[in-house]
Every structure is written in structure tokens, then in C-alpha cells.
Design an enzyme around this catalytic site. Sequence first.
Site, PDB file in Angstrom:
ATOM      1  N   GLU B  31       0.584  -1.477   0.112  1.00  0.00           N
ATOM      2  CA  GLU B  31      -0.164  -0.115  -0.005  1.00  0.00           C
ATOM      3  C   GLU B  31       0.785   1.206  -0.199  1.00  0.00           C
ATOM      4  O   GLU B  31       2.058   1.221   0.332  1.00  0.00           O
ATOM      5  CB  GLU B  31      -0.875   0.319   1.282  1.00  0.00           C
ATOM      6  CG  GLU B  31      -2.071  -1.078   1.112  1.00  0.00           C
ATOM      7  CD  GLU B  31      -2.380  -1.251   2.485  1.00  0.00           C
ATOM      8  OE1 GLU B  31      -2.073  -0.727   4.039  1.00  0.00           O
ATOM      9  OE2 GLU B  31      -3.234  -2.302   2.765  1.00  0.00           O
ATOM     10  N   GLU B  61      -5.006  -6.534   2.928  1.00  0.00           N
ATOM     11  CA  GLU B  61      -4.111  -7.096   3.447  1.00  0.00           C
ATOM     12  C   GLU B  61      -3.777  -8.436   2.803  1.00  0.00           C
ATOM     13  O   GLU B  61      -3.355  -9.130   3.001  1.00  0.00           O
ATOM     14  CB  GLU B  61      -4.040  -7.260   4.634  1.00  0.00           C
ATOM     15  CG  GLU B  61      -2.697  -5.193   5.308  1.00  0.00           C
ATOM     16  CD  GLU B  61      -4.046  -4.283   5.178  1.00  0.00           C
ATOM     17  OE1 GLU B  61      -5.169  -4.571   5.009  1.00  0.00           O
ATOM     18  OE2 GLU B  61      -3.179  -3.025   5.225  1.00  0.00           O
ATOM     19  N   PHE B  84       2.530  -1.746   8.277  1.00  0.00           N
ATOM     20  CA  PHE B  84       2.980  -1.300   9.442  1.00  0.00           C
ATOM     21  C   PHE B  84       2.985  -3.078   9.996  1.00  0.00           C
ATOM     22  O   PHE B  84       2.057  -3.872   9.562  1.00  0.00           O
ATOM     23  CB  PHE B  84       2.202  -1.211  10.279  1.00  0.00           C
ATOM     24  CG  PHE B  84       2.699   0.697  10.365  1.00  0.00           C
ATOM     25  CD1 PHE B  84       2.738   1.537   9.164  1.00  0.00           C
ATOM     26  CD2 PHE B  84       3.032   1.283  11.646  1.00  0.00           C
ATOM     27  CE1 PHE B  84       2.466   3.048   9.868  1.00  0.00           C
ATOM     28  CE2 PHE B  84       3.219   2.271  11.844  1.00  0.00           C
ATOM     29  CZ  PHE B  84       3.173   3.143  11.069  1.00  0.00           C
ATOM     30  N   ASP B  86       1.773  -4.542  12.357  1.00  0.00           N
ATOM     31  CA  ASP B  86       0.929  -4.865  13.421  1.00  0.00           C
ATOM     32  C   ASP B  86      -0.172  -5.512  12.648  1.00  0.00           C
ATOM     33  O   ASP B  86      -1.271  -6.120  12.514  1.00  0.00           O
ATOM     34  CB  ASP B  86       0.488  -3.445  14.072  1.00  0.00           C
ATOM     35  CG  ASP B  86       0.826  -2.735  14.655  1.00  0.00           C
ATOM     36  OD1 ASP B  86       0.897  -2.617  15.857  1.00  0.00           O
ATOM     37  OD2 ASP B  86       2.160  -2.309  14.138  1.00  0.00           O
ATOM     38  N   PHE B  87      -0.519  -4.655  11.343  1.00  0.00           N
ATOM     39  CA  PHE B  87      -1.388  -5.456  10.482  1.00  0.00           C
ATOM     40  C   PHE B  87      -1.157  -6.793   9.516  1.00  0.00           C
ATOM     41  O   PHE B  87      -2.489  -6.786   8.692  1.00  0.00           O
ATOM     42  CB  PHE B  87      -1.950  -4.634   8.671  1.00  0.00           C
ATOM     43  CG  PHE B  87      -1.345  -3.399   9.368  1.00  0.00           C
ATOM     44  CD1 PHE B  87      -1.890  -2.209  10.383  1.00  0.00           C
ATOM     45  CD2 PHE B  87      -1.710  -1.910   8.561  1.00  0.00           C
ATOM     46  CE1 PHE B  87      -2.458  -1.478  11.087  1.00  0.00           C
ATOM     47  CE2 PHE B  87      -1.145  -0.812   9.085  1.00  0.00           C
ATOM     48  CZ  PHE B  87      -1.352  -0.566  10.651  1.00  0.00           C
ATOM     49  N   ILE B  88       0.395  -7.074   9.666  1.00  0.00           N
ATOM     50  CA  ILE B  88       0.052  -8.552   9.312  1.00  0.00           C
ATOM     51  C   ILE B  88      -1.152  -9.276   9.633  1.00  0.00           C
ATOM     52  O   ILE B  88      -1.165 -10.253   9.579  1.00  0.00           O
ATOM     53  CB  ILE B  88       1.236  -9.266  10.208  1.00  0.00           C
ATOM     54  CG1 ILE B  88       1.861 -10.203   8.925  1.00  0.00           C
ATOM     55  CG2 ILE B  88       1.211  -9.563  11.535  1.00  0.00           C
ATOM     56  CD1 ILE B  88       2.469  -9.688   8.213  1.00  0.00           C
ATOM     57  N   HIS B 130      -0.188  -0.289  16.223  1.00  0.00           N
ATOM     58  CA  HIS B 130       0.968   0.399  15.675  1.00  0.00           C
ATOM     59  C   HIS B 130       1.989   0.448  16.070  1.00  0.00           C
ATOM     60  O   HIS B 130       3.429   1.325  15.511  1.00  0.00           O
ATOM     61  CB  HIS B 130       0.807   2.398  14.768  1.00  0.00           C
ATOM     62  CG  HIS B 130       0.008   2.307  14.611  1.00  0.00           C
ATOM     63  ND1 HIS B 130      -1.533   1.919  14.656  1.00  0.00           N
ATOM     64  CD2 HIS B 130      -0.293   2.391  12.590  1.00  0.00           C
ATOM     65  CE1 HIS B 130      -2.461   2.633  13.084  1.00  0.00           C
ATOM     66  NE2 HIS B 130      -1.683   2.332  12.553  1.00  0.00           N
TER      67      HIS B 130
HETATM   68  C1  TPP Z   1      -5.577  -3.226   8.022  1.00  0.00           C
HETATM   69  C2  TPP Z   1      -4.721  -2.009   7.684  1.00  0.00           C
HETATM   70  N1  TPP Z   1      -3.935  -1.182   6.715  1.00  0.00           N
HETATM   71  C3  TPP Z   1      -3.134  -0.003   6.386  1.00  0.00           C
HETATM   72  C4  TPP Z   1      -3.382   0.776   7.370  1.00  0.00           C
HETATM   73  C5  TPP Z   1      -2.684   1.950   7.347  1.00  0.00           C
HETATM   74  N2  TPP Z   1      -3.355   3.586   6.994  1.00  0.00           N
HETATM   75  C6  TPP Z   1      -3.831   3.949   7.875  1.00  0.00           C
HETATM   76  S1  TPP Z   1      -5.525   5.347   7.100  1.00  0.00           S
HETATM   77  C7  TPP Z   1      -5.363   4.521   5.537  1.00  0.00           C
HETATM   78  C8  TPP Z   1      -5.852   4.814   4.917  1.00  0.00           C
HETATM   79  C9  TPP Z   1      -7.161   5.104   5.284  1.00  0.00           C
HETATM   80  O1  TPP Z   1      -8.223   5.382   3.859  1.00  0.00           O
HETATM   81  P1  TPP Z   1      -9.621   5.038   3.957  1.00  0.00           P
HETATM   82  O2  TPP Z   1      -9.995   3.998   3.906  1.00  0.00           O
HETATM   83  O3  TPP Z   1     -10.279   5.956   2.787  1.00  0.00           O
HETATM   84  O4  TPP Z   1      -9.687   6.491   4.827  1.00  0.00           O
HETATM   85  P2  TPP Z   1      -9.342   8.075   4.937  1.00  0.00           P
HETATM   86  O5  TPP Z   1      -8.347   7.414   6.103  1.00  0.00           O
HETATM   87  O6  TPP Z   1      -9.361   8.435   3.614  1.00  0.00           O
HETATM   88  O7  TPP Z   1     -10.990   8.508   6.245  1.00  0.00           O
HETATM   89  C10 TPP Z   1      -3.642   3.484   5.710  1.00  0.00           C
HETATM   90  C11 TPP Z   1      -3.337   2.819   4.490  1.00  0.00           C
HETATM   91  C12 TPP Z   1      -4.071   0.073   8.698  1.00  0.00           C
HETATM   92  N3  TPP Z   1      -4.222   1.227   9.773  1.00  0.00           N
HETATM   93  N4  TPP Z   1      -4.587  -0.775   8.975  1.00  0.00           N
END
Ligand code: TPP
Lengths: 322, 326
Positions: B31, B61, B84, B86-88, B130
Site C-alpha cells: 500500500e 492485506e 506496519f 501490526d497489520f500482518i 501501530h
Molecule cells: C489494515 C490496515 N491497513 C493499512 C493501514 C494504514 N492506513 C491507515 S489509514 C489508511 C488509509 C485509509 O483510507 P480510508 O479508509 O479511505 O480512510 P481516510 O483515511 O480517507 O479517512 C491506511 C492505508 C491500517 N491502519 N490498517
Amino acid sequence: MPDDKKTLMELYRKMVTVRQFETMAGEYFAAGKIPGFIHLSIGQEASSVGVCSCLQPDDYVITTHRGHGHMIAKGADLKRMTAELFGKQTGYCKGKGGSMHIADFSIGILGANGVVAAGLPIISGAGLSIKLRKTDQVAVCFFGDGGANRGPVHEAMNMASIWKLPIIFVVENNQWASTTPVSYSCSVKDLYRRAAGYNMPGQKVDGNDIMAVRKATTQAVARARAGEGPTFIENKTYRIKGHFEGDPQKYRTPEEVKKWQEQKDPIERFSRLLFKKKYLSRKLADQIQAEVAAELKAAVAFAQDSPLPEPEEALTDVYVES
Amino acid sequence: MSERILSSSAALAEALQEEMRRDETIFILGEDLVSHAGIFGQFKGIPEQFPERIIDTPISETCIAGCGVGAALTGMRPFVDFHFSDFITCGMDEICNQAAKVRYMSGGQVKLPLVVWCPDGGGLRAAAQHSQSLEAWFVHMPGLKVVMPSEPRDVKGLIKAAIRDDNPVMFFQHKKLFAKEGPVPEDDYIIALGQAAVKRQGSDVSLLCYGSGYYLCLEAVEVLKQKQIDAEVVDLRTLKPLDMDTVAASIRKTHRAVTVHEACVTGGFGAELAARIQDELFDELDAPVKRVGAKNVPIPFSPTLEDFVLPSVDDVVEAVRSVTYR
Ligand SMILES: Cc1ncc(C[n+]2csc(CCOP(=O)(O)OP(=O)(O)O)c2C)c(N)n1
């Protein structure tokens, strides 16, 4: 939901409160007073306030990493929220959670989340519990356009549909998931169309128009309370700030942001309606801004004056002690 | 061998570029990789040089890990970025039930050259979802290799070995170490998986560490010197396969061992080390093996709490004093 003057003016105040809270958080973060990282919801106030304005106090909400607005809209206490951001003992989570985990279970918030889309399976459980307990509550799960692409979304929506659970799935499509545009990450332009695959109604909503958000949510809530099952609402909106505070934002142009800010700001749009109805005047708007600012000032003072947690407090709250 | 100073991010980017140039079946999946060249700048230069081989995914994921498995089974060498560590948990089935077992379940029919790359660790005030150090989970899983380097030099040599390995490798790097700099050789080198390094010779106690724990030990060494305690620092670098020979040689010299990692103590890798040591080196020991790690709670947000929970230099010093009875 009634649209009388008192109600609408309360909504306006709530939106202003969310905006000012987020602005304050950004400033104190930049000044190094808020540790960790924070995700702000500026520009998305019509969605948070609009949806939550259709709920009863005992209805449930699950929010995300971008959850301050949902918390405030559901009635959270600004002092305890601010104290949590500052990592203080008096915060909602006694300093254990921080921005990404602020929650107040006493007002029906079943948690924010650091794991994207992790709220959807949990909302299924809340919906099932409502059904088993035979109450007339509903459960709302906010998530993002990015989150919409995670597998648990599929499981949650299918389950909610086959069991007719009283759930409202609210995707806040703010066009970006971190550095990734929705046009790249999603198989459809309109996410609400995915609802058809689960045999549930999907509604496309101008997420920066609070009246439109309220209309869609009111219908979804009525359907859920009547035992007819879930609804998928897509609030089209825009993330004005970076993904997190300090985001270099190489992935988009300032012009794109400016366009949304200048043409579609949800608070500006709502105030135009209120001006037209003669509920709001410049003077009154200024007065409300000042009152909210004073409330936030008190919240910041409370947070700053509060003690940090004692180190040993880190060892508490892991288990229920019998 | 001439060297220059690089950060761990730069060492990783350089290793990946060299490997991608050498072998065109290598690609990177995850990502938000392209726009900022990875959230820690760890893929700097790669989007420009290999635009088709660094691929942004949706937030998915399960399928990111799954794509790693499927692509590895069909002739590619995927490098999967988990964002991260943690997301494993969101790709756990693909890693633990699929990647780790496909070869075995099929009676050795296939190879699975997959690197699952996970930035981990605390100290950034990022709270419980995290900040985790989860390496021990994967050590427990037959079929996976587990690597956790500390210095930039090791990052580069070990990531190359991980990429060239025909087995699934979990590769953990501490988020706070990306910017940390150190000497990195100019030429093409590999550090084989399963080789620990004695990074400081000492005679009184063996500090068995890896990842961020290595730097805690370096600081502790200075404090211990003032107390006339001469500590040996063994950077394990790879947890699975474990270089027990190097560990054993060190303990035969010092007769005392302290394990140091950031993961919480209970069920942590220190427990495995302590068990192996008492089993294989019981007669060599002059004191029980001590374990240093985080306290057994989720990682809290507030700085006072997080600092209390994470292991400190003082914890290492205290553990050494208890095993040296000084
Ligand atoms: C399972 C997971 N994968 C990746 C992340 C890292 N991450 C945190 S917020 C985000 C983007 C989220 O986008 P969206 O769902 O559109 O919400 P927005 O931030 O736009 O409110 C990512 C990739 C995470 N926290 N959890």
C-alpha cells in the site's frame, strides 16, 4: 428527524465544534504538544454531524482512525477528548489510547480503530446483539473508501443482509486513502453500487450537504428500526488536510484541495441555507464561533493542567480484575 | 572493502535496486508505495527505475499476502510490504496456513520465494495497534524464516539473502531505526541467513539481542564498563534459523547470558533462547539466563506510559548486574 430552527442551529454549532476541535488539534500537534500522529476530518463535518444527528443516545457507532468528528457528533466530552490527545490521565482512555483509539462506550461509541475497516465485523456483532436482545437500537459503522476494499467489509455486509441486522454502513468517500486515489483503488466509481451485491439498499449522498446526509440516514435508520435490515450509504466528501498531520501530500495538487475548500465547504454551504431561512446572521455566526472557541479553550486548559499518567498505570486495565 | 555511511532506509533501497537489476522476477507489492517511495522512503529510486515492478495495492492485506503466495508459486519472487507489522494479522492465514505450509503439504513439490517485509516496534507514541513487535509468533511457525536486523550493513546483506532464499522469509525492521546511519560496504555482499555476529567482544556476560535491542545493549555496554563489567554483544540478526553455534561459543566464554528484545517478555524470543541455553549449555552457566523485554501489556499511547513499558538501558544493566551478582 425534525428540521426546526432549534435542531438546525444545534447541528450548525456541532459542525463548528468539530471544525474548531480539529483545527485546535492540528495546531497543538504542530507545536509538539500532541504526541504520535493524528488524522483530521476537516471538510467532512456534514457526514459526521449529519449521520449522528439521526441517532438516539443508545444507538451504536464505530469510528475509524479519523474519528474525532464522529465522537463529538455523538456527544463526547471535549475536555476528556482533548486530554486524551495530550496523553493525560484525565483523558477518555487515561492516556492509553490517544487520537486513534478515543472512545466513550457510555455514549454508544464502540471504539475508534487503528486498523482500517476493523470496525465492520464488530458492527455485525453489535447488530446481532441488538437483534438477539430485541431492542430498537441501530448500529452505524463509519469507514473510508480505502477501507471499503478490505475483505472484512464483504463478510460484514453479507452477514448483515442475510440476518437483516439493524446496521447502517457509512462509507465516507473522501477521494483519498493515504496516497491512493479512489479512482485507482476501487473497482467502481460509486461505492454505494456495491450494496446491490448484498441485496441491500445503497444510497449515493452529497456528503458535504448535511441536509442530504440527514435525509439518507433518516431513511436508513427507519428501515433498520423496522427490522428490514441494513443500508449502505456513501457520503461523497473530501479530505481537506493531509492523511496525517505532517503528510507531504506529493500525490495531489493544492488546486484540487482548494477547489473543494472554496466551492464545497460543508459548513459554508449549511450556513448559506441557514442565512436564507433567516436562522443565522453574521453576528450570530460570530457569536457561535466565539462560544465554541471558549469551550475549546477550556478543554485545552483542562488538558494542559491535567497530570500525565503515572508510569505504573500502564500495567492496569489489561484484564478485568475479579 | 571500502564503506560509506548510509541509513537503513537507503541501505534497503540500494539492496532492492541491485537485486531487481539482477533478477527481473523480483517485484514489490503493497500500500502507498509509489507516491512517497514507501512511508519511510525505503524504496527511494525504485518507482523511477522499475515503474512496473513496484505496485500500489488497495487496502487489502489478505490479498496482498495472498498475491505474494500465488506469485511465488508461479515463478516470481515477490517482496510484500506490510506497511506496519501490526497489520500482518490481516494476512495471517495466507502467511501461516498457506505460505508456511504449501511446500510441506505438497511433499516438497514447490518453492516459495517470498519476502514479507514488516516495519515494527514502538517508541513513536503510535499506541497499541501501530507499535508491536510480533516476531516470536512467526518463529513458532514451521516453514517460515525470521530475520530482524539492526544496523544498515546487516539490513543490506540480509535483505539480499532473504530475497534469494527459496523459502518464505519474515523480515522485520524497527521503525525507529530507518533513519539511523552506519557504515555499509560499497561492493555486492550477502549476509547468509542464520549467522549471528559478535559485535563486541567481552568476557563477563553475553548480551543476546537483535533489532532495536542491539542498540539498547550498546548503550548498556558503556554503563557496564564503568562498573568494570565487560559485556559481549551478540547480534543474532536471524532468529530462524538460529545461529546456536555463535551463541554457544559466547556463553562458553562468559558463562552468563541476558536476552534483550523489545517484544514483551512472556512468550518472547528470549524464552526460546533461555530454553535452548539451559538445554544445551546447562553446565556452562554460572547464573540463570535473564530476559529483558517490554512489560506484558499492549503498547500504550502516552509517553510516560510507553517509556515505562518498553525495555530500557537500565533494564539491561539491571539484568546484567543480577546475573553477575554485582
Ligand atoms: C489494515 C490496515 N491497513 C493499512 C493501514 C494504514 N492506513 C491507515 S489509514 C489508511 C488509509 C485509509 O483510507 P480510508 O479508509 O479511505 O480512510 P481516510 O483515511 O480517507 O479517512 C491506511 C492505508 C491500517 N491502519 N490498517
